[in-house]
Design a protein around this motif. Structure first.
Motif, PDB file in Angstrom:
ATOM      1  N   ASN A 153      -5.668  -0.439   8.547  1.00  0.00           N
ATOM      2  CA  ASN A 153      -6.563  -1.055   9.524  1.00  0.00           C
ATOM      3  C   ASN A 153      -6.350  -0.479  10.915  1.00  0.00           C
ATOM      4  N   ALA A 154      -5.104  -0.159  11.236  1.00  0.00           N
ATOM      5  CA  ALA A 154      -4.815   0.450  12.540  1.00  0.00           C
ATOM      6  C   ALA A 154      -5.452   1.829  12.645  1.00  0.00           C
ATOM      7  N   PHE A 155      -5.408   2.591  11.559  1.00  0.00           N
ATOM      8  CA  PHE A 155      -6.057   3.907  11.555  1.00  0.00           C
ATOM      9  C   PHE A 155      -7.567   3.761  11.763  1.00  0.00           C
ATOM     10  N   ASP A 156      -8.159   2.784  11.077  1.00  0.00           N
ATOM     11  CA  ASP A 156      -9.607   2.551  11.216  1.00  0.00           C
ATOM     12  C   ASP A 156      -9.956   2.150  12.641  1.00  0.00           C
ATOM     13  N   ALA A 157      -9.117   1.315  13.246  1.00  0.00           N
ATOM     14  CA  ALA A 157      -9.380   0.855  14.614  1.00  0.00           C
ATOM     15  C   ALA A 157      -9.322   2.022  15.596  1.00  0.00           C
ATOM     16  N   LEU A 158      -8.346   2.909  15.414  1.00  0.00           N
ATOM     17  CA  LEU A 158      -8.230   4.064  16.310  1.00  0.00           C
ATOM     18  C   LEU A 158      -9.416   5.007  16.128  1.00  0.00           C
ATOM     19  N   HIS A 159      -9.855   5.187  14.884  1.00  0.00           N
ATOM     20  CA  HIS A 159     -11.026   6.029  14.652  1.00  0.00           C
ATOM     21  C   HIS A 159     -12.256   5.423  15.322  1.00  0.00           C
ATOM     22  N   ASP A 160     -12.399   4.107  15.247  1.00  0.00           N
ATOM     23  CA  ASP A 160     -13.541   3.442  15.884  1.00  0.00           C
ATOM     24  C   ASP A 160     -13.489   3.642  17.395  1.00  0.00           C
TER      25      ASP A 160
END
Length: 314
Positions: A78-85
Motif C-alpha cells: 500500500n505504501a508503494f501504491d501511495a508513493l506512485h499515486d
C-alpha cells in the motif's frame, strides 16, 4: 508518458479541481491562445495564475494528502501504491500547468525531477532538465543525509554550477514532526513549494555550496547516492546536528524499492517452509539520477561513476 496518462488518477483530478478554478481546468491550452515568449521564468507576475497554482499549491496538496491509515502499516504494498499515486499526480498537475503556460519554469522544474523519478521517458526528462537549467532554475529533491542526521530532512538543489544543500526548515519555516520526522507544510509556505519547482529564493541560505569541480565521484547504492568530494564540508541539520563529511550519503526522496519474498524448505521435512522477505532498493532510480545529472553538468566526463550492482545493502 502515455502509460501514466491512461491511468485514472483520482487523487490528481480531485486536487487539481480543488486548487484551480473550474473555468480554467478544461479550457484550451494557453499555447493555443497566447504565443509563448520562449523564456520560462520563476516570476509569478509573468506566469498564468492557474498555471502557477498547479505548480505550487496543487503540488503541496498532492504531497501532503494523507493516503495511508494505521492498517496500511501491515501492508508494504500500500505504501508503494501511495508513493506512485503521489508521483503520478504531481506529474499530471505539472503537465497541465505547462498546457496553461509553457513559460512556467516551476512546472518545468517539477517535471524534470518527476520524469526521472517515474522513469518513463529519458528524452522527456532530459528536455525538462535542459529547459530548467538553461533558464536559471535548479532540479530539486528533498532528501535524507544519513551521515548528518537520519531524523532531519534537507533540500538538495542541482544546477549547472554546483549542488547546494539547504536545511528543510530554511525553506519550510517552522514545521510539525511525526514520530520525530518532519511533516511537509501546506501550500501557504510558498517559499518551500517554489523551491520544489526549482525556483529557490536568492535570500535563502544554503548549508553548503559544492561546485561540480569539487565532486570527484558519484556512486549509486540501492537506497542512496554517494557524492564523494575533494575536501570536507560541514553540514548542520534543523535539529542542530553537525557533521564534517567528504562524502554525502543521501537518499533523494521519491523512488520506491521492492520486496522479494524468499522461501526455504527443510530438507528433512518438506512441509516445513521458512518464508522471509528482503527489501531491495530502487537501484535503477539511483542510476537514472546520476546519469542524467552528469550528462548535463559534467560534459568533460570528469566525475567517476563506479559500476553499481543490485543487492539488499545500502
Amino acid at each position: 508518458m502515455d502509460s501514466i496518462r491512461r491511468k485514472v488518477i483520482w487523487t490528481g483530478l480531485f486536487l487539481v479541481c480543488a486548487v484551480v478554478p473550474a473555468a480554467s481546468q478544461f479550457r484550451e491550452p494557453r499555447e493555443l491562445q497566447v504565443a509563448a515568449t520562449g523564456s520560462p521564468t520563476c516570476d509569478s507576475t509573468r506566469i498564468d495564475p492557474d498555471s502557477y497554482a498547479l505548480a505550487t499549491r496543487a503540488q503541496a496538496a498532492i504531497v501532503t494528502e494523507d493516503r495511508l491509515d494505521w492498517w496500511d502499516g501491515f501492508n508494504v504494498g500500500n505504501a508503494f501504491d501511495a508513493l506512485h499515486d503521489l508521483n503520478s499526480s504531481s506529474i499530471q498537475a505539472a503537465e497541465r500547468a505547462l498546457e496553461l503556460d509553457p513559460d512556467n519554469l516551476l512546472a518545468h522544474g517539477v517535471l524534470a525531477r518527476q520524469y526521472v523519478v517515474i522513469g518513463e521517458d529519458a528524452k522527456l526528462a532530459e528536455e525538462e532538465w535542459r529547459t530548467t537549467l538553461d533558464h536559471g532554475g535548479a532540479i530539486v529533491w528533498t532528501a535524507t543525509l544519513y551521515d548528518v542526521d537520519t531524523k532531519s530532512y534537507f533540500v538538495m538543489a542541482f544546477d549547472r554550477q554546483s549542488l547546494r544543500v539547504y536545511r528543510f526548515g530554511e525553506l519550510a519555516g517552522t514545521f510539525d514532526t511525526h514520530f520525530g520526522l518532519p511533516q511537509f507544510p501546506r501550500g501557504d509556505r510558498e517559499r518551500l513549494w517554489r523551491a520544489w519547482g526549482g525556483c529557490i529564493d536568492a535570500a535563502t541560505r544554503p548549508e553548503v555550496v559544492i561546485p561540480w569541480a569539487d565532486v570527484r565521484e558519484i556512486k549509486a547504492g540501492n537506497w542512496v547516492l554517494y557524492f564523494k568530494l575533494t575536501h570536507k564540508v560541514r553540514i548542520t541539520s534543523d535539529r542542530g546536528k553537525k557533521s564534517d563529511v567528504d562524502e554525502i550519503k543521501v537518499n533523494l526522496h521519491g523512488g520506491s524499492g521492492s520486496i522479494d519474498v524468499r522461501t526455504t524448505r527443510d530438507p528433512i521435512d518438506p512441509w516445513k517452509v521458512d518464508v522471509h522477505t528482503v527489501g531491495i532498493g530502487p537501484l535503477a532510480y539511483q542510476e537514472r539520477i546520476r546519469r542524467t545529472l552528469v550528462a548535463l553538468v559534467d560534459p568533460d566526463n570528469r566525475i567517476v561513476l563506479p559500476k553499481a550492482s543490485r543487492s539488499a545493502g545500502w
